[in-house]
Enzyme design. Structure first.
Site, short mmCIF file in Angstrom:
data_model
loop_
_atom_site.label_atom_id
_atom_site.label_comp_id
_atom_site.label_asym_id
_atom_site.label_seq_id
_atom_site.Cartn_x
_atom_site.Cartn_y
_atom_site.Cartn_z
N ASP A 153 5.52 4.93 2.25
CA ASP A 153 5.87 6.04 3.16
C ASP A 153 6.73 5.52 4.30
O ASP A 153 7.72 6.12 4.70
CB ASP A 153 4.60 6.68 3.75
CG ASP A 153 3.72 7.31 2.66
OD1 ASP A 153 4.25 7.53 1.55
OD2 ASP A 153 2.52 7.55 2.92
N SER A 172 0.85 -1.20 0.00
CA SER A 172 0.00 0.00 0.00
C SER A 172 0.88 1.24 0.00
O SER A 172 2.08 1.17 0.26
CB SER A 172 -0.89 0.00 1.24
OG SER A 172 -0.09 0.30 2.37
N LYS A 173 0.24 2.37 -0.26
CA LYS A 173 0.95 3.63 -0.26
C LYS A 173 1.63 3.84 1.10
O LYS A 173 2.75 4.34 1.17
CB LYS A 173 -0.06 4.76 -0.52
CG LYS A 173 0.56 6.12 -0.57
CD LYS A 173 -0.48 7.19 -0.82
CE LYS A 173 -0.97 7.85 0.45
NZ LYS A 173 0.05 8.49 1.26
N ARG A 174 0.95 3.41 2.15
CA ARG A 174 1.53 3.58 3.49
C ARG A 174 2.83 2.81 3.69
O ARG A 174 3.73 3.27 4.36
CB ARG A 174 0.50 3.20 4.57
CG ARG A 174 -0.12 4.43 5.22
CD ARG A 174 -1.23 4.08 6.16
NE ARG A 174 -2.37 3.50 5.46
CZ ARG A 174 -2.87 2.29 5.71
NH1 ARG A 174 -2.36 1.54 6.65
NH2 ARG A 174 -3.90 1.85 5.03
#
Ligand code: GLU
Length: 502
Positions: free
Chosen positions: A263, A258-260
């Site tokens: 990050d 996921s994008k998380r």
């Protein structure tokens, strides 16, 4: 039946494009191009609550960057326009009504509050064959009440059979079957007259004569609903062939990337920078991190596919020739950022300076480096590209060819600096001043001869010379650097650092 290959990428424009989305585009594109078919982009924007300003433009910009241009789309036009579902609203109701008429769907009148209350009452409440008769709908109510309720807000729901098996062949997974008892009565048409995704995707795949529907594995649970709709609408013979592409997993293999995760672990997950229009927060993309589109496309192709050999580097044209859906794996593909960087490094090495020049020149100028001579830039790129993994690496590796280093790491020279070295470099400056033929091999020869005369080891003199010319312990061969920056600049830099060392 011989059908023209027509595939589609059908994104909902809700934000930045995840690398999995771009891989779906890529597999669609490769399949279409290798069979002379059409690649269509259809924007699935029937959920107005999820509409995000700028997301559609971002999708087209990403495809343009990757060189995966659609044949038909809202931006490119085409014979089945419009390609934005919100502009096709009038197409869907009649099919939902037809399903009601044929007994495959029904009107439901439950208010949001009533449904909320049900969810509170019953844990994991599902509107389904098991509960529908306790709800407010045209199956549970008597005809007069239902007719009366038709004047108010209502939706149309699919009537999932209680005990059937839905089977289909997936090009990647083979025979897949689902039991309908596990699937809820999904809304097909909303109270505002907009279709939901489930109805719209089937109607539009039919109307747009889609021959193959490829999408992420997360859509597999929806497949039985879609297959029943194809059947019930009487279009079974025109149903596309299906392929559900494997998930892209976190680096440790534990769940979907996921994008998380990006990050958290410090790598991009989106194709290009995405700025959320509501929060103003920007998420870095592969493009801005310094990936070449050639590398990005190549690494995506290898996430879940290979050609059966050890070959890993492919151009887009080679992928068009080699790709086959039957070689796509069922299992999820782990994303490995180090491997992604390896692809980029290989692509930087592979491309000629002329292909790298626009990006490198923009980066250098952005870093405040003036590029007087375009010819020199190409030579520099050729010389340093082996040392660059991401495009911004060129700032450090190439910048000093165009301007003298702002910082000089004298600390790296000082501990071993002595009078004999000082003398050597002073003599070297003089020798270089007299040098008639300024060329890397010649400069190296003079350097070695002088070292021999002074009984010094060339190896110990190389680092000081490098630091004089580039400021630190990096860069290509030091005589190549001197050769390219020229006589005056080489001598100027040497004298400057000699001045700092006294
Ligand atoms: N609109 C769906 C999405 O956002 C498309 C799924 C499909 O291709 O059927 O991914």
């Amino acid at each position: 039946m011989d059908r023209k290959v027509r595939v589609r990428f059908a994104p909902s424009p809700t934000g930045g494009l995840h690398l999995g989305g771009v891989r779906t585009v890529l597999f669609n594109y490769l399949f279409a191009k290798q069979s002379g078919g059409d690649f269509i982009v259809r924007i699935e924007d029937t959920d107005q609550n999820r509409f995000v300003e700028g997301a559609e433009q971002y999708i087209f910009d990403t495809l343009a960057w990757c060189g995966l241009q659609p044949d038909e789309s809202p931006a490119h036009g085409g014979p089945y326009a419009p390609y934005r579902q919100s502009e096709r609203k009038q197409n869907y109701r009649k099919y939902a009504e037809q399903l009601v008429k044929d007994g495959y769907a029904y009107y439901a009148f439950d208010t949001t509050e009533e449904l909320e209350a049900r969810r509170k009452q019953i844990p994991n409440f599902q509107y389904s064959h098991a509960t529908r008769m306790q709800q407010q709908n045209s199956l549970s109510l008597d005809e007069a009440t239902a007719k009366e309720k038709m004047n108010g807000p209502h939706v149309i729901r699919i009537k999932m059979p209680e005990n059937e098996t839905v089977q289909f062949t997936d090009m990647i997974r083979g025979e897949v079957s689902f039991h309908t008892s596990q699937v809820d009565d999904k809304v097909l048409l909303k109270a505002d007259g907009m279709p939901t995704y489930h109805l719209a995707v089937v109607v539009d795949d039919y109307l747009m004569k889609i021959s193959h529907a490829f999408r992420g594995e997360e859509w597999l649970p929806s497949a039985p609903v879609h297959i029943l709709l194809w059947k019930w609408l009487g279009w079974e013979n025109e149903m596309p062939e299906w392929a559900h592409l494997p998930l892209i997993l976190k680096p440790d293999g534990n769940g979907k990337l996921s994008k998380r995760d990006g990050d958290r672990l410090g790598f991009p997950v989106f194709a290009m920078d995405w700025t959320d229009p509501k929060t103003g927060e920007t998420t870095t993309g592969f493009r801005e991190r310094g990936f070449l589109p050639e590398a990005f496309v190549n690494l995506l192709a290898l996430l879940g596919w290979n050609d059966g050999t050890d070959t890993e580097l492919f151009t887009l044209d080679e992928l068009v020739k080699q790709f086959s859906m039957s070689r796509v794996h069922k299992g999820g593909a782990k994303f490995d950022y180090e491997k992604a960087k390896w692809f980029n490094h290989e692509w930087i090495r592979r491309l000629p300076a002329s292909a790298l020049r626009p990006a490198v020149s923009e980066l250098l100028q952005h870093a405040g480096i003036q590029l007087a001579d375009g010819n020199l830039l190409d030579k520099v790129i050729e010389l340093v590209k082996d040392r660059c993994t991401l495009l911004p690496d060129f700032i450090q590796q190439a910048g000093f060819f165009f301007q003298s280093p702002a910082e000089i790491d004298t600390a790296a020279i000082k501990p071993k600096w002595d009078e004999s070295k000082n003398l050597f470099f002073t003599e070297l400056v003089r020798a270089y001043q007299l040098c008639g033929f300024w060329d890397a091999a010649e400069l190296e020869k003079e350097f070695k001869e002088l070292a021999a005369v002074n009984k010094l080891k060339p190896g110990e003199l190389m680092l000081p010379l490098r630091i004089m010319l580039v400021g630190g312990k990096f860069g290509p061969g030091v005589f190549d650097i001197a050769g390219l920056i020229g006589k005056a600049e080489t001598i100027r830099r040497m004298e400057h650092v000699l001045g700092l060392l006294v």
